[in-house]
Design a protein around this motif. Structure first.
Motif, short mmCIF file in Angstrom:
data_model
loop_
_atom_site.label_atom_id
_atom_site.label_comp_id
_atom_site.label_asym_id
_atom_site.label_seq_id
_atom_site.Cartn_x
_atom_site.Cartn_y
_atom_site.Cartn_z
N SER A 194 0.85 -1.19 0.00
CA SER A 194 0.00 0.00 0.00
C SER A 194 0.88 1.23 0.00
CB SER A 194 -0.91 0.02 1.24
OG SER A 194 -1.61 1.25 1.32
N ASP A 196 -0.65 4.31 0.27
CA ASP A 196 -1.51 5.36 0.83
C ASP A 196 -1.98 5.01 2.24
OD1 ASP A 196 -3.24 3.31 0.19
OD2 ASP A 196 -4.29 4.44 -1.37
N GLY A 198 -2.48 2.18 3.78
CA GLY A 198 -3.43 1.09 3.97
C GLY A 198 -4.77 1.25 3.30
N THR A 200 -5.55 1.50 -0.01
CA THR A 200 -5.65 0.60 -1.16
C THR A 200 -4.40 -0.28 -1.22
OG1 THR A 200 -4.64 2.22 -2.66
CG2 THR A 200 -7.05 2.23 -2.48
N TRP A 201 -4.54 -1.46 -1.83
CA TRP A 201 -3.46 -2.43 -1.89
C TRP A 201 -3.30 -2.97 -3.30
CZ3 TRP A 201 -0.48 -3.57 2.45
CH2 TRP A 201 -0.94 -3.01 3.65
N THR A 202 -2.04 -3.21 -3.69
CA THR A 202 -1.75 -3.79 -4.99
C THR A 202 -0.80 -4.97 -4.81
OG1 THR A 202 0.08 -2.24 -5.34
CG2 THR A 202 -2.07 -1.63 -6.23
#
Length: 237
Positions: A194, A196, A198, A200-202
């Motif tokens: 992440s 940002d 936590g 958003t996650w990629t």
């Protein structure tokens, strides 16, 4: 283990056994020099590790897997909110396993479960943003349930799920020392990131773990470069 030797040298025994150190944490507010979690609760040093004592030794202690100290950094340690992810609590000499995420508002003496859907979950990782200490991120790793990553902006009072419905366990959780908004978490055989804090996650990679390994664990992030991560692979055999 160095911490284990420190505990043994200072006679730090309680609840019928020797504590097994899990994680060390230095309070950014400076109210507590250092805190170590173990299977027998939380231990504090105020003299740079020369001596250690339990937080409320006579109170029921958590088997603490991960923890953080949330709330405004200007407040005294006892008035800030402690959050702990553990596998259960120890009563007398027998463990009573209780899932969930727990919070203490009195310096770690008494604990209560928090809301947000953690009631039947196992919490595996917990991180408090040192630049915004009301921001808390938690991962879950229940083997019989879907898992996810939850975020709180009020030191654990309310939660939202940034990632949920994962069929695999979400294990270790680490925050970049040089960029607090960057976090890494393991999803059994893959790594997610992440950028940002936590929200958003990629997926970073799905091919880190080879066929003869079955689990991935992050251990550290480079103190100067948030893109350099150190991890280990645990084999099935």
């Amino acid at each position: 283990c160095l911490l284990g030797l420190v505990f043994a040298a200072n006679g730090a025994f309680a609840h019928g056994g020797r504590p097994v150190p899990r994680k060390i944490y230095v309070d950014p507010a400076g109210q507590l020099k250092a805190v170590v979690s173990s299977d027998l609760g939380l231990h504090v040093s105020e003299d740079d590790g020369a001596s250690w004592f339990w937080i409320c030794e006579d109170i029921v202690g958590f088997d603490v897997v991960d923890f953080g100290l949330a709330g405004p950094t200007g407040a005294v340690a006892g008035d800030r909110v402690w959050l702990a992810g553990g596998t259960g609590i120890t009563q007398e000499l027998e463990p009573v396993f209780i899932p969930g995420l727990y919070r203490s508002r009195d310096g770690g003496c008494n604990w209560e479960p928090v809301g947000g859907g953690f009631g039947d979950q196992w919490t595996s990782g917990l991180s408090v943003n040192p630049a915004a200490p009301n921001r808390v991120v938690v991962t879950t790793d229940h083997t019989a349930m879907s898992n996810g990553i939850a975020v709180s902006d009020d030191a654990g009072t309310t939660w939202t799920w940034a990632l949920e419905g994962s069929p695999t366990k979400l294990g270790t959780l680490y925050r970049s020392p040089s960029d607090p908004g960057v976090l890494y978490a393991t999803a059994t055989t893959s790594l997610v990131r992440s950028d940002d804090d936590g929200a958003t996650w990629t997926m970073v990679s799905t091919d880190i773990v080879e066929a003869d390994f079955d689990e991935l664990a992050v251990h550290a992030i480079d103190p100067e470069d948030p893109l350099v991560v150190y991890f280990s692979r645990l084999g099935a055999d």
